[in-house]
Design a protein around this motif. Sequence first.
Motif, PDB file in Angstrom:
ATOM      1  N   PHE A 101       0.828  -1.205   0.000  1.00 38.39           N
ATOM      2  CA  PHE A 101       0.000   0.000   0.000  1.00 38.39           C
ATOM      3  C   PHE A 101       0.865   1.259   0.000  1.00 38.39           C
ATOM      4  O   PHE A 101       0.671   2.161  -0.831  1.00 38.39           O
ATOM      5  N   PHE A 102       1.821   1.331   0.911  1.00 46.65           N
ATOM      6  CA  PHE A 102       2.660   2.535   0.994  1.00 46.65           C
ATOM      7  C   PHE A 102       3.601   2.655  -0.200  1.00 46.65           C
ATOM      8  O   PHE A 102       3.888   3.774  -0.654  1.00 46.65           O
ATOM      9  N   MET A 103       4.070   1.542  -0.722  1.00 41.23           N
ATOM     10  CA  MET A 103       4.938   1.599  -1.900  1.00 41.23           C
ATOM     11  C   MET A 103       4.180   2.120  -3.113  1.00 41.23           C
ATOM     12  O   MET A 103       4.681   2.975  -3.856  1.00 41.23           O
ATOM     13  N   VAL A 104       2.976   1.615  -3.325  1.00 42.58           N
ATOM     14  CA  VAL A 104       2.172   2.059  -4.468  1.00 42.58           C
ATOM     15  C   VAL A 104       1.839   3.536  -4.349  1.00 42.58           C
ATOM     16  O   VAL A 104       1.949   4.302  -5.324  1.00 42.58           O
TER      17      VAL A 104
ATOM     18  N   LEU B  81       7.823   5.488   0.855  1.00 42.05           N
ATOM     19  CA  LEU B  81       8.417   4.334   0.171  1.00 42.05           C
ATOM     20  C   LEU B  81       9.302   3.537   1.122  1.00 42.05           C
ATOM     21  O   LEU B  81       9.304   2.294   1.099  1.00 42.05           O
ATOM     22  N   LEU B  82      10.049   4.240   1.971  1.00 38.20           N
ATOM     23  CA  LEU B  82      10.874   3.568   2.975  1.00 38.20           C
ATOM     24  C   LEU B  82      10.010   2.752   3.928  1.00 38.20           C
ATOM     25  O   LEU B  82      10.344   1.605   4.273  1.00 38.20           O
ATOM     26  N   GLN B  83       8.906   3.325   4.349  1.00 37.17           N
ATOM     27  CA  GLN B  83       8.001   2.587   5.231  1.00 37.17           C
ATOM     28  C   GLN B  83       7.476   1.330   4.543  1.00 37.17           C
ATOM     29  O   GLN B  83       7.389   0.255   5.149  1.00 37.17           O
ATOM     30  N   GLY B  84       7.140   1.458   3.265  1.00 34.04           N
ATOM     31  CA  GLY B  84       6.613   0.316   2.534  1.00 34.04           C
ATOM     32  C   GLY B  84       7.615  -0.803   2.369  1.00 34.04           C
ATOM     33  O   GLY B  84       7.309  -1.977   2.623  1.00 34.04           O
ATOM     34  N   THR B  85       8.829  -0.466   1.962  1.00 34.10           N
ATOM     35  CA  THR B  85       9.847  -1.509   1.759  1.00 34.10           C
ATOM     36  C   THR B  85      10.260  -2.134   3.092  1.00 34.10           C
ATOM     37  O   THR B  85      10.554  -3.335   3.157  1.00 34.10           O
ATOM     38  N   TRP B  86      10.253  -1.325   4.160  1.00 33.18           N
ATOM     39  CA  TRP B  86      10.641  -1.874   5.467  1.00 33.18           C
ATOM     40  C   TRP B  86       9.568  -2.789   6.031  1.00 33.18           C
ATOM     41  O   TRP B  86       9.875  -3.731   6.758  1.00 33.18           O
ATOM     42  N   PHE B  87       8.311  -2.565   5.700  1.00 33.02           N
ATOM     43  CA  PHE B  87       7.257  -3.497   6.078  1.00 33.02           C
ATOM     44  C   PHE B  87       7.555  -4.891   5.516  1.00 33.02           C
ATOM     45  O   PHE B  87       7.381  -5.905   6.201  1.00 33.02           O
TER      46      PHE B  87
END
Length: 288
Positions: A13-16, A186-192
Amino acid sequence: MGSFAGHALPGAFFMVFAVWWMVQFAYQRVALDHGRVKPRGRLFRALHRLPIEGVAVLLAGIIGFIAENFYPYPKWIIYDDDGKFANTHVWQHCAMYSFFSLYGIVVIFSKTCMPHAEKYTKLLGALAFFVEGMLFHFHTVGRPAIDVHLHNLLVLAISACMLFTLGEAFFPKEERFRIMRCTAALLQGTWFFQVGSVLYWPPSGKQWDDEDHSNLMFLTEAFIWHLLVDVCLIVLVYGISFLILKATGHSTLHYREMKTVDGRDNIEFGTTSLLDNGEPNAHDYDSE
């Protein structure tokens, strides 16, 4: 979220949305000249009037809320038969989804029936990130060291999202806050994805050793590598968007020669504004 899929879903979700926000930023900056130019064609004008982002955030929040309470079995109760709190981790996640849904609702209102609500959307976005960060900060109390360390690093990324979104709320014309918000999201998304991989789907097939300090050191290094890669990806997304807009003829950044008093040639931007239906020399307009 007690599974790899539970961490991959919000990560995706955050990456998109980070990529979408960056493409949107490139389109507004290059094709619309910071909001001074009208969208070309009926399709683009219709899309500008639709609250696409608000609807997407609202739907994602509703889906996350329902999924938390139904997967892998229904968990709608707050108290168990003994009168104790039950499914507390589920309701924490539901609280997070509720605040992001609230942000989506305000965005929808700002694009439809309440245009003056636009100035409050970033404040609601920052509030949603604040609630997410606070919940994750206390979510890991009493858990193993690796679990706590992974989520503490996640809280850093969430805090960055909150601060940059708050910066946008008070300084809407400052583009650097917007770029850094995209990078932090994006950082939050990849770290998830990294959290889910370490806790529930380790590449070696073995659980990480909580007693090994080098594991914690490596995860800190990995977080920095994620940041480096995400910065490069944000630049790449903007660059590709710019090239596509330029190749398709949507770039409005053009120049014209202007004679100065002393006879020397000078260069200035040729722009139009949404406020005057295409008349030149219009005042600046903040579309945020």
